[in-house]
Design a protein around this motif. Structure first.
Motif, PDB file in Angstrom:
ATOM      1  N   VAL A  11      39.185  37.753  26.765  1.00  0.00           N
ATOM      2  CA  VAL A  11      38.644  38.105  25.450  1.00  0.00           C
ATOM      3  C   VAL A  11      39.107  39.493  25.005  1.00  0.00           C
ATOM      4  N   ARG A  12      39.519  40.349  25.955  1.00  0.00           N
ATOM      5  CA  ARG A  12      39.885  41.719  25.578  1.00  0.00           C
ATOM      6  C   ARG A  12      41.343  41.851  25.139  1.00  0.00           C
ATOM      7  N   GLY A  13      42.010  40.727  25.014  1.00  0.00           N
ATOM      8  CA  GLY A  13      43.366  40.715  24.451  1.00  0.00           C
ATOM      9  C   GLY A  13      44.302  41.703  25.133  1.00  0.00           C
ATOM     10  N   VAL A  14      44.925  42.572  24.342  1.00  0.00           N
ATOM     11  CA  VAL A  14      45.936  43.475  24.918  1.00  0.00           C
ATOM     12  C   VAL A  14      45.327  44.486  25.894  1.00  0.00           C
ATOM     13  N   HIS A  15      44.009  44.650  25.874  1.00  0.00           N
ATOM     14  CA  HIS A  15      43.373  45.584  26.813  1.00  0.00           C
ATOM     15  C   HIS A  15      43.028  44.912  28.146  1.00  0.00           C
ATOM     16  N   SER A  16      43.280  43.632  28.235  1.00  0.00           N
ATOM     17  CA  SER A  16      42.878  42.880  29.423  1.00  0.00           C
ATOM     18  C   SER A  16      43.825  43.141  30.592  1.00  0.00           C
ATOM     19  N   ARG A  17      43.257  43.588  31.702  1.00  0.00           N
ATOM     20  CA  ARG A  17      44.051  43.820  32.914  1.00  0.00           C
ATOM     21  C   ARG A  17      44.497  42.480  33.520  1.00  0.00           C
ATOM     22  N   THR A  18      43.668  41.447  33.340  1.00  0.00           N
ATOM     23  CA  THR A  18      44.025  40.117  33.855  1.00  0.00           C
ATOM     24  C   THR A  18      45.293  39.603  33.154  1.00  0.00           C
ATOM     25  N   ALA A  75      42.247  34.485  33.954  1.00  0.00           N
ATOM     26  CA  ALA A  75      40.795  34.452  33.741  1.00  0.00           C
ATOM     27  C   ALA A  75      40.122  35.596  34.485  1.00  0.00           C
ATOM     28  N   PRO A  76      39.528  36.552  33.765  1.00  0.00           N
ATOM     29  CA  PRO A  76      38.795  37.608  34.468  1.00  0.00           C
ATOM     30  C   PRO A  76      37.649  37.035  35.295  1.00  0.00           C
ATOM     31  N   TYR A  77      37.297  37.758  36.333  1.00  0.00           N
ATOM     32  CA  TYR A  77      36.208  37.325  37.217  1.00  0.00           C
ATOM     33  C   TYR A  77      34.895  37.712  36.560  1.00  0.00           C
ATOM     34  N   TRP A  78      34.174  36.730  36.072  1.00  0.00           N
ATOM     35  CA  TRP A  78      32.905  36.961  35.385  1.00  0.00           C
ATOM     36  C   TRP A  78      31.801  36.217  36.133  1.00  0.00           C
ATOM     37  N   ASP A  79      30.745  36.932  36.455  1.00  0.00           N
ATOM     38  CA  ASP A  79      29.554  36.306  37.039  1.00  0.00           C
ATOM     39  C   ASP A  79      29.930  35.344  38.171  1.00  0.00           C
ATOM     40  N   LEU A  80      30.761  35.863  39.054  1.00  0.00           N
ATOM     41  CA  LEU A  80      31.217  35.155  40.261  1.00  0.00           C
ATOM     42  C   LEU A  80      32.163  33.980  39.975  1.00  0.00           C
ATOM     43  N   SER A  81      32.555  33.769  38.731  1.00  0.00           N
ATOM     44  CA  SER A  81      33.533  32.705  38.486  1.00  0.00           C
ATOM     45  C   SER A  81      34.465  33.097  37.342  1.00  0.00           C
ATOM     46  N   SER A 120      43.395  36.409  38.387  1.00  0.00           N
ATOM     47  CA  SER A 120      42.111  37.001  38.006  1.00  0.00           C
ATOM     48  C   SER A 120      42.053  38.463  38.431  1.00  0.00           C
ATOM     49  N   THR A 121      41.251  39.234  37.714  1.00  0.00           N
ATOM     50  CA  THR A 121      40.946  40.597  38.165  1.00  0.00           C
ATOM     51  C   THR A 121      39.428  40.730  38.198  1.00  0.00           C
ATOM     52  N   ALA A 122      38.961  41.572  39.122  1.00  0.00           N
ATOM     53  CA  ALA A 122      37.514  41.736  39.303  1.00  0.00           C
ATOM     54  C   ALA A 122      37.149  43.215  39.305  1.00  0.00           C
ATOM     55  N   GLY A 123      35.972  43.497  38.742  1.00  0.00           N
ATOM     56  CA  GLY A 123      35.488  44.877  38.717  1.00  0.00           C
ATOM     57  C   GLY A 123      35.136  45.377  40.106  1.00  0.00           C
ATOM     58  N   GLY A 124      34.569  44.485  40.913  1.00  0.00           N
ATOM     59  CA  GLY A 124      34.204  44.840  42.288  1.00  0.00           C
ATOM     60  C   GLY A 124      35.074  44.069  43.264  1.00  0.00           C
ATOM     61  N   TYR A 125      34.482  43.716  44.402  1.00  0.00           N
ATOM     62  CA  TYR A 125      35.213  42.910  45.383  1.00  0.00           C
ATOM     63  C   TYR A 125      34.644  41.499  45.409  1.00  0.00           C
ATOM     64  N   VAL A 126      35.531  40.526  45.506  1.00  0.00           N
ATOM     65  CA  VAL A 126      35.134  39.124  45.384  1.00  0.00           C
ATOM     66  C   VAL A 126      34.440  38.628  46.643  1.00  0.00           C
ATOM     67  N   GLY A 156      38.376  45.378  42.497  1.00  0.00           N
ATOM     68  CA  GLY A 156      37.889  46.759  42.556  1.00  0.00           C
ATOM     69  C   GLY A 156      38.255  47.593  41.341  1.00  0.00           C
ATOM     70  N   LEU A 157      38.595  46.958  40.248  1.00  0.00           N
ATOM     71  CA  LEU A 157      39.109  47.697  39.090  1.00  0.00           C
ATOM     72  C   LEU A 157      38.082  48.614  38.424  1.00  0.00           C
ATOM     73  N   ASP A 158      36.816  48.261  38.513  1.00  0.00           N
ATOM     74  CA  ASP A 158      35.800  49.063  37.813  1.00  0.00           C
ATOM     75  C   ASP A 158      35.061  50.018  38.755  1.00  0.00           C
ATOM     76  N   LEU A 159      35.541  50.131  39.979  1.00  0.00           N
ATOM     77  CA  LEU A 159      34.835  51.000  40.931  1.00  0.00           C
ATOM     78  C   LEU A 159      35.206  52.462  40.676  1.00  0.00           C
TER      79      LEU A 159
HETATM   80  C1  LIG Z   1      30.550  39.316  31.412  1.00  0.00           C
HETATM   81  C2  LIG Z   1      31.172  40.002  32.608  1.00  0.00           C
HETATM   82  C3  LIG Z   1      30.844  39.582  33.891  1.00  0.00           C
HETATM   83  C4  LIG Z   1      31.418  40.206  35.002  1.00  0.00           C
HETATM   84  N1  LIG Z   1      31.087  39.765  36.249  1.00  0.00           N
HETATM   85  C5  LIG Z   1      31.633  40.363  37.339  1.00  0.00           C
HETATM   86  C6  LIG Z   1      31.307  39.915  38.652  1.00  0.00           C
HETATM   87  O1  LIG Z   1      30.533  38.983  38.872  1.00  0.00           O
HETATM   88  N2  LIG Z   1      31.872  40.568  39.700  1.00  0.00           N
HETATM   89  C7  LIG Z   1      32.760  41.604  39.530  1.00  0.00           C
HETATM   90  O2  LIG Z   1      33.281  42.123  40.525  1.00  0.00           O
HETATM   91  N3  LIG Z   1      33.104  42.017  38.296  1.00  0.00           N
HETATM   92  C8  LIG Z   1      32.560  41.444  37.200  1.00  0.00           C
HETATM   93  N4  LIG Z   1      32.905  41.862  35.935  1.00  0.00           N
HETATM   94  C9  LIG Z   1      33.959  42.898  35.778  1.00  0.00           C
HETATM   95  C10 LIG Z   1      35.320  42.244  35.501  1.00  0.00           C
HETATM   96  O3  LIG Z   1      35.646  41.316  36.523  1.00  0.00           O
HETATM   97  C11 LIG Z   1      36.457  43.268  35.434  1.00  0.00           C
HETATM   98  O4  LIG Z   1      36.155  44.309  34.530  1.00  0.00           O
HETATM   99  C12 LIG Z   1      37.773  42.575  35.064  1.00  0.00           C
HETATM  100  O5  LIG Z   1      38.854  43.392  35.460  1.00  0.00           O
HETATM  101  C13 LIG Z   1      37.836  42.286  33.578  1.00  0.00           C
HETATM  102  O6  LIG Z   1      39.087  41.754  33.274  1.00  0.00           O
HETATM  103  P1  LIG Z   1      39.858  42.102  31.915  1.00  0.00           P
HETATM  104  O7  LIG Z   1      40.332  43.533  31.995  1.00  0.00           O
HETATM  105  O8  LIG Z   1      40.980  41.122  31.921  1.00  0.00           O
HETATM  106  O9  LIG Z   1      38.912  41.887  30.777  1.00  0.00           O
HETATM  107  C14 LIG Z   1      32.334  41.279  34.820  1.00  0.00           C
HETATM  108  C15 LIG Z   1      32.649  41.689  33.522  1.00  0.00           C
HETATM  109  C16 LIG Z   1      32.075  41.076  32.425  1.00  0.00           C
HETATM  110  C17 LIG Z   1      32.431  41.555  31.023  1.00  0.00           C
END
Ligand SMILES: Cc1cc2nc3c(=O)[nH]c(=O)nc-3n(C[C@H](O)[C@H](O)[C@H](O)COP(=O)(O)O)c2cc1C
Length: 174
Positions: A11-18, A75-81, A120-126, A156-159
């Protein structure tokens, strides 16, 4: 020329790390491929309506998926999926007679692709289980008949203290 379909759930378009990571992967692949970029957030997709549930008829989206030579899902990692828009898209393409059919009581895939790459990319660790990857891989194996699955992750992108762009740039594809 090989037809690669990029299914963009970012959804973040050009700002998306995924999406950046998916583009890095695509840039390292064979030159003689044509990438079809499907931006799910621009399709006005809605969950199946009561009428669509009754009909489950062929859709242009299902045909497009079935005819791709390779599929890349970003697909970014959202809510464990993954974001729900991907599930809605999958509802629209899981059509008997288009992406799979039944032989007696067994589903047999009708998709041309030999491989699906799930980025996929995740803010934390999967951790041990990536439910998004697992679900899509299971669909490939049991419905679509796509034999090879590759999962590409960056975590770990958001750590605090981490540099997300550097982490994405450091991913090696093997
Ligand atoms: C709605 C939402 C749910 C998320 N859920 C998780 C999660 O369950 N675990 C996690 O590690 N990061 C979670 N994140 C962080 C994203 O995985 C992380 O910021 C990712 O890099 C976003 O990708 P993007 O830059 O392509 O948008 C969530 C972010 C959003 C906006």
């Amino acid at each position: 020329m090989k037809k690669v379909m990029l299914i963009d759930c970012c959804v973040r378009g050009v700002h998306s790390r995924t999406l950046m990571l998916a583009h890095r992967w695509l840039a390292e692949q064979e030159r003689d491929s044509q990438v079809e970029h499907l931006r799910l957030y621009q399709l006005n997709l809605a969950p199946l309506s009561a009428q669509e549930v009754e009909q489950r008829k062929d859709t242009a989206l299902g045909e497009q998926f079935a005819q791709a030579d390779e599929i890349v899902v970003a697909a970014p990692y959202w809510d464990l999926s993954f974001p729900s828009i991907l599930k809605v898209y999958l509802e629209h393409i899981c059509i008997a007679g288009t992406t799979f059919h039944y032989v007696e009581d067994q589903a047999v895939g009708l998709c041309r692709a030999k491989r699906l790459v799930y980025v996929s990319t995740a803010g934390g660790y999967v951790g041990q289980r990536h439910l998004g990857e697992e679900y899509v891989q299971t669909l490939c194996q049991t419905l679509f008949g796509i034999p090879d699955f590759v999962g590409i992750r960056c975590e770990g992108l958001d750590l605090p203290g981490n540099d997300p762009e550097q982490l994405v740039a450091m991913v090696r594809f093997g």
